[in-house]
Design a protein around this motif. Structure first.
Motif, PDB file in Angstrom:
ATOM      1  N   PRO A   1      -3.983  13.049  -0.453  1.00  0.00           N
ATOM      2  CA  PRO A   1      -3.022  12.083  -0.990  1.00  0.00           C
ATOM      3  C   PRO A   1      -3.718  10.971  -1.766  1.00  0.00           C
ATOM      4  CG  PRO A   1      -3.292  11.794   1.377  1.00  0.00           C
ATOM      5  CD  PRO A   1      -4.010  13.062   1.026  1.00  0.00           C
ATOM      6  N   VAL A   2      -2.977  10.356  -2.667  1.00  0.00           N
ATOM      7  CA  VAL A   2      -3.472   9.222  -3.435  1.00  0.00           C
ATOM      8  C   VAL A   2      -2.927   7.948  -2.810  1.00  0.00           C
ATOM      9  CG1 VAL A   2      -3.427   8.067  -5.678  1.00  0.00           C
ATOM     10  CG2 VAL A   2      -3.618  10.553  -5.563  1.00  0.00           C
TER      11      VAL A   2
ATOM     12  N   ASN B   1       7.171  10.424   6.938  1.00  0.00           N
ATOM     13  CA  ASN B   1       7.783  11.641   7.460  1.00  0.00           C
ATOM     14  C   ASN B   1       8.352  12.525   6.352  1.00  0.00           C
ATOM     15  OD1 ASN B   1       7.343  10.771  10.178  1.00  0.00           O
ATOM     16  ND2 ASN B   1       9.102   9.400   9.965  1.00  0.00           N
ATOM     17  N   ALA B   2       8.833  11.926   5.296  1.00  0.00           N
ATOM     18  CA  ALA B   2       9.350  12.674   4.148  1.00  0.00           C
ATOM     19  C   ALA B   2       8.467  12.329   2.955  1.00  0.00           C
ATOM     20  CB  ALA B   2      10.806  12.298   3.876  1.00  0.00           C
ATOM     21  N   PRO B   3       7.457  13.118   2.665  1.00  0.00           N
ATOM     22  CA  PRO B   3       6.422  12.738   1.696  1.00  0.00           C
ATOM     23  C   PRO B   3       6.964  12.490   0.294  1.00  0.00           C
ATOM     24  CG  PRO B   3       6.259  15.079   2.249  1.00  0.00           C
ATOM     25  CD  PRO B   3       7.219  14.471   3.210  1.00  0.00           C
ATOM     26  N   VAL B   4       6.373  11.501  -0.380  1.00  0.00           N
ATOM     27  CA  VAL B   4       6.715  11.156  -1.752  1.00  0.00           C
ATOM     28  C   VAL B   4       5.656  11.746  -2.672  1.00  0.00           C
ATOM     29  CG1 VAL B   4       6.958   9.256  -3.384  1.00  0.00           C
ATOM     30  CG2 VAL B   4       7.906   9.054  -1.079  1.00  0.00           C
TER      31      VAL B   4
ATOM     32  N   LEU C   1       0.862  -1.179   0.000  1.00  0.00           N
ATOM     33  CA  LEU C   1       0.000   0.000   0.000  1.00  0.00           C
ATOM     34  C   LEU C   1       0.902   1.234   0.000  1.00  0.00           C
ATOM     35  CD1 LEU C   1      -3.102   0.383   0.085  1.00  0.00           C
ATOM     36  CD2 LEU C   1      -2.871   0.844   2.526  1.00  0.00           C
ATOM     37  N   VAL C   2       0.737   2.105  -0.997  1.00  0.00           N
ATOM     38  CA  VAL C   2       1.619   3.258  -1.179  1.00  0.00           C
ATOM     39  C   VAL C   2       0.788   4.538  -1.130  1.00  0.00           C
ATOM     40  CG1 VAL C   2       3.175   4.421  -2.776  1.00  0.00           C
ATOM     41  CG2 VAL C   2       3.232   1.936  -2.574  1.00  0.00           C
ATOM     42  N   GLU C   3       1.265   5.527  -0.375  1.00  0.00           N
ATOM     43  CA  GLU C   3       0.598   6.827  -0.300  1.00  0.00           C
ATOM     44  C   GLU C   3       1.460   7.872  -1.005  1.00  0.00           C
ATOM     45  OE1 GLU C   3       0.005   9.719   3.311  1.00  0.00           O
ATOM     46  OE2 GLU C   3      -1.671   8.306   3.320  1.00  0.00           O
ATOM     47  N   ILE C   4       0.885   8.490  -2.024  1.00  0.00           N
ATOM     48  CA  ILE C   4       1.559   9.536  -2.778  1.00  0.00           C
ATOM     49  C   ILE C   4       0.935  10.883  -2.425  1.00  0.00           C
ATOM     50  CG2 ILE C   4       2.172  10.367  -5.080  1.00  0.00           C
ATOM     51  CD1 ILE C   4       3.434   7.703  -4.381  1.00  0.00           C
ATOM     52  N   LYS C   5       1.760  11.803  -1.949  1.00  0.00           N
ATOM     53  CA  LYS C   5       1.274  13.124  -1.569  1.00  0.00           C
ATOM     54  C   LYS C   5       1.014  13.983  -2.813  1.00  0.00           C
ATOM     55  CE  LYS C   5       2.136  12.234   2.828  1.00  0.00           C
ATOM     56  NZ  LYS C   5       1.078  12.056   3.835  1.00  0.00           N
ATOM     57  N   ARG C   6       0.064  14.919  -2.692  1.00  0.00           N
ATOM     58  CA  ARG C   6      -0.216  15.884  -3.761  1.00  0.00           C
ATOM     59  C   ARG C   6      -0.375  17.265  -3.138  1.00  0.00           C
ATOM     60  NH1 ARG C   6      -5.222  13.892  -7.165  1.00  0.00           N
ATOM     61  NH2 ARG C   6      -6.121  13.758  -5.083  1.00  0.00           N
TER      62      ARG C   6
ATOM     63  N   GLU D   1       6.124  11.617  -6.317  1.00  0.00           N
ATOM     64  CA  GLU D   1       6.175  10.966  -7.620  1.00  0.00           C
ATOM     65  C   GLU D   1       6.476   9.484  -7.415  1.00  0.00           C
ATOM     66  OE1 GLU D   1       5.415  12.750 -10.142  1.00  0.00           O
ATOM     67  OE2 GLU D   1       5.740  14.796  -9.404  1.00  0.00           O
ATOM     68  N   ILE D   2       5.806   8.635  -8.196  1.00  0.00           N
ATOM     69  CA  ILE D   2       6.023   7.196  -8.019  1.00  0.00           C
ATOM     70  C   ILE D   2       7.427   6.793  -8.445  1.00  0.00           C
ATOM     71  CG2 ILE D   2       3.594   6.575  -8.155  1.00  0.00           C
ATOM     72  CD1 ILE D   2       3.986   5.767 -11.045  1.00  0.00           C
ATOM     73  N   GLU D   3       8.011   7.491  -9.437  1.00  0.00           N
ATOM     74  CA  GLU D   3       9.375   7.150  -9.826  1.00  0.00           C
ATOM     75  C   GLU D   3      10.372   7.546  -8.742  1.00  0.00           C
ATOM     76  OE1 GLU D   3       8.578  11.034 -12.214  1.00  0.00           O
ATOM     77  OE2 GLU D   3       7.458   9.423 -11.212  1.00  0.00           O
ATOM     78  N   GLN D   4      10.032   8.577  -7.945  1.00  0.00           N
ATOM     79  CA  GLN D   4      10.884   8.951  -6.814  1.00  0.00           C
ATOM     80  C   GLN D   4      10.898   7.832  -5.777  1.00  0.00           C
ATOM     81  OE1 GLN D   4       9.516  12.428  -4.641  1.00  0.00           O
ATOM     82  NE2 GLN D   4      10.736  11.858  -2.845  1.00  0.00           N
ATOM     83  N   LEU D   5       9.737   7.249  -5.538  1.00  0.00           N
ATOM     84  CA  LEU D   5       9.645   6.135  -4.598  1.00  0.00           C
ATOM     85  C   LEU D   5      10.493   4.957  -5.076  1.00  0.00           C
ATOM     86  CD1 LEU D   5       8.320   4.727  -2.161  1.00  0.00           C
ATOM     87  CD2 LEU D   5       6.436   4.115  -3.668  1.00  0.00           C
ATOM     88  N   CYS D   6      10.367   4.606  -6.363  1.00  0.00           N
ATOM     89  CA  CYS D   6      11.158   3.505  -6.909  1.00  0.00           C
ATOM     90  C   CYS D   6      12.653   3.807  -6.816  1.00  0.00           C
ATOM     91  CB  CYS D   6      10.761   3.244  -8.356  1.00  0.00           C
ATOM     92  SG  CYS D   6       9.100   2.558  -8.557  1.00  0.00           S
TER      93      CYS D   6
END
Length: 317
Positions: free
Chosen positions: A43-44, A81-84, A33-38, A86-91
C-alpha cells in the motif's frame, strides 16, 4: 445524587442577522495519514492535506464544523476494513458522508493534496531512484430533488520535466550551417551533421498539470496521468544521474524541442489515446508552465475542454 443534564445552546442553529446563503463553509489544511491499497503491491501511505466544505442556507448562523472532522475520520477508519484504491474514491466517500451529517446542505466538496513518490531509473546506467510528484483529487456531492446524491470526481497530478526551445535552436542551427559552409564542408555532409547532432538552445524547467473530472462511477489511473505529463515534454528529469546519464537526458531533450504550447497539445492527444473508455462529458484541464532560463517571466499555456471535444479535434488531425 444524579446531576441534571445540561443542554448547551446550539448557537449555529440560530438565524443570522444577515440572512445570506454561503457557497462554502468548512475547514482547510486538515492533515491526515491516508493508506491507499494497490493490487499486488504494497500500500501507499500518503501525508495528505484536506479542504472540506458544505454550503450553508441563509436560515442558519453557522455550520457545525466538528462534523467535518467526524466525516473524514470515519471514512479513513472504514478504509482499514474496506480498502481504498483511488484517492478520488476516498474524497467521494467523505463528500457523501458530509451530506449525511449536514442535513441542511445540498452540496459538499472535498479537496485532497499529497506528494506521491514514483520509482524511476536513470536512462543510461539504469540506477534506481525516487521522484516526487504532486497529486490532487476533488469530489463534489450534490443532493438531488429526489434526495439522491450525485457525485463528480476529479483527479490530477503536477509533474516537473524539461523543455528545450525550438526557436533558439533554429537560430543556432543556421549559425552552425554558415560556419560549416565557411570551412568548406560540402552541403551533403552539413545536412547529415545537423540531422545527427542536436544544436544548442536554452532550456526550461517545465511543470505539466493535468486534471480529469468524471462522474462518480468512473475511475482514472493516476499513474497514467503522470506518464502522460512526463512524455509530453522534451524530456523527463531524473534525480540521480551519472555523467553518461546527463549526456542522454540533454541529448534527448535537444532532439525533441518543444514550445509550451506543444506540451499542452501533446498532453491532449495522449489523454485522448490513453482514456478511450471515459465518457465524452468528462472534463479535462491541461496546463503547462515553463520557467524560463533567459527571461524573468514564465511561459504558460492551457486547454480546458470536455473529452468529447478533444476527441473531435484529435480525430480531424
Amino acid at each position: 445524587m444524579e446531576l441534571p443534564t445540561v443542554m448547551l445552546p446550539d448557537v449555529q442553529a440560530n438565524k443570522p442577522q444577515i440572512p445570506v446563503n454561503l457557497s462554502r463553509v468548512g475547514v482547510t489544511d486538515v492533515k491526515k495519514l491516508v493508506e491507499i491499497k494497490r493490487k499486488g503491491k504494497r500500500p501507499v501511505v500518503l501525508i495528505s492535506t484536506f479542504d472540506i466544505f458544505v454550503n450553508l442556507p441563509s436560515s442558519l448562523k453557522g455550520a457545525n464544523l466538528s462534523r467535518n472532522f467526524e466525516a473524514i475520520d470515519e471514512v479513513l477508519e472504514n478504509a482499514l476494513n474496506a480498502p481504498v484504491y483511488e484517492i478520488e474514491q476516498l474524497c467521494s466517500d467523505v463528500a457523501i458522508n458530509l451530506l449525511s451529517r449536514h442535513e441542511y446542505a445540498s452540496q459538499s466538496e472535498v479537496i485532497m493534496r499529497s506528494e506521491y513518490v514514483v520509482k524511476r531509473e536513470s536512462p543510461e546506467t539504469k540506477m534506481e531512484c525516487q521522484e516526487v510528484v504532486d497529486i490532487f483529487a476533488e469530489s463534489t456531492a450534490y443532493r438531488t430533488e429526489g434526495d439522491e446524491i450525485d457525485v463528480r470526481n476529479l483527479v490530477g497530478a503536477e509533474v516537473i520535466g524539461m523543455t528545450a526551445c525550438p526557436c533558439a535552436q533554429e537560430i543556432m542551427r543556421d549559425t552552425a550551417k554558415k560556419e560549416l559552409e565557411a570551412l568548406g564542408v560540402e552541403n551533403k555532409k552539413i545536412a547529415k551533421f545537423l540531422h545527427k547532432v542536436p544544436m544548442a538552445t536554452h532550456n526550461q524547467r517545465g511543470r505539466g498539470i493535468v486534471s480529469i473530472e468524471t462522474k462518480g462511477e468512473y475511475t482514472v489511473s493516476l499513474e497514467t496521468i503522470i506518464n502522460i505529463i512526463e512524455k509530453s515534454m522534451s524530456s523527463s528529469i531524473v534525480e540521480l544521474l551519472k555523467r553518461s546519464d546527463e549526456a542522454v537526458v540533454v541529448e534527448n531533450a535537444h532532439l525533441n524541442p518543444k514550445f509550451v504550447e506543444d506540451c499542452v497539445r501533446a498532453m491532449a492527444r495522449n489523454i485522448v489515446n490513453e482514456f478511450p473508455d471515459l465518457p465524452d462529458d468528462s472534463f479535462v484541464v491541461i496546463k503547462q508552465i515553463n520557467e524560463e532560463s533567459i527571461h524573468r517571466h514564465n511561459a504558460f499555456a492551457e486547454r480546458a475542454a470536455s473529452l468529447g471535444d478533444l476527441r473531435i479535434e484529435i480525430s480531424e488531425m
